[in-house]
Design an enzyme around this catalytic site. Sequence first.
Site, PDB file in Angstrom:
ATOM      1  N   ARG A 152      20.526  96.869  77.443  1.00 29.54           N
ATOM      2  CA  ARG A 152      19.689  97.737  76.605  1.00 29.54           C
ATOM      3  C   ARG A 152      19.005  98.833  77.418  1.00 29.54           C
ATOM      4  NH1 ARG A 152      22.666  95.115  74.467  1.00 29.54           N
ATOM      5  NH2 ARG A 152      22.401  93.627  72.753  1.00 29.54           N
ATOM      6  N   SER A 200      18.176  94.919  64.845  1.00 31.88           N
ATOM      7  CA  SER A 200      17.422  93.943  65.646  1.00 31.88           C
ATOM      8  C   SER A 200      16.093  94.546  66.082  1.00 31.88           C
ATOM      9  CB  SER A 200      18.227  93.531  66.877  1.00 31.88           C
ATOM     10  OG  SER A 200      19.366  92.801  66.496  1.00 31.88           O
ATOM     11  N   GLU A 270      12.815  95.916  70.589  1.00 33.82           N
ATOM     12  CA  GLU A 270      13.996  96.740  70.833  1.00 33.82           C
ATOM     13  C   GLU A 270      13.849  98.087  70.151  1.00 33.82           C
ATOM     14  OE1 GLU A 270      18.660  96.351  69.652  1.00 33.82           O
ATOM     15  OE2 GLU A 270      17.829  94.739  70.882  1.00 33.82           O
TER      16      GLU A 270
END
Length: 277
Positions: A152, A200, A270
Amino acid sequence: MSRHTSLRVGGPADLYLEPADLADLERTMVLIRSAGVPCLVAGGGYNLLVRDGGIRGCVVSLKRLDAVEPLPGARLEVGAGVTNQALTRYAAQNCLGGIEFLSAIPGSFGGALTMNAGAHGGETMQRVELLTTLRESGVLVRKRSELEYGYRFLKLEPGEIVLGARLRLEPAERRLIEENIQEYITKRGGQRVGFPNAGSFFKNPPGGSAWRLIDEAGLRGWMIGGAQVSEVHTNFLVNRGGATATDFLTLAELIKRRVKEHSGVELEEEVRVVGEA
């Protein structure tokens, strides 16, 4: 900004622009910099939570940079504004495999590149051959080997804008690609939550799954105002109607606190949280 984000929350920006193409974007950025106006660059607004006070300065959306160009050798040139779902459909129609995991991730390809989005063992940067970005000095094209990235994460210079990438994929049968896409969507559940969401909400901790930790903490279906932990996929926070950014932020803090108390794990968002309270 509630009209321009998938969560359908957020106060107004002072100025919102959608450049028509790369040349228009370059002119826009020159004007913004010369005027000294604060600027936030966004994709399709899928991974963005804007606070209720909105954004001071200018928001520049890349959603119109949505071209996909096939190239020899199972390659695709993909603009930042292409949605992940449109990209995976196009690849399947052209019998190109390897990027199916993106079908289950809401958002734009530029956002997937910027955060090295992934699912089911696949990551966006694994398929990148060349990355194209825009800096104050101009357009920059780099090979994947020249980039610093991880889970990420993609390292960019301050103010650097991701314009798109060249992908190297694999020839495959369309039937098999479409079966993979359906399997990923079914496993993730993201296409079936039924309400506005940002995909998410939390990153998976090392060796674990955020949704499982949230579920085990007893938070499935939990609501604050109009924001709810999805009953279908607990790492998706959804807008059941009339939610505010404050509802989502308060719910997120509750989730982090309860998960920490239950499992000892500290969850990290996130989604990108921006704007003023």
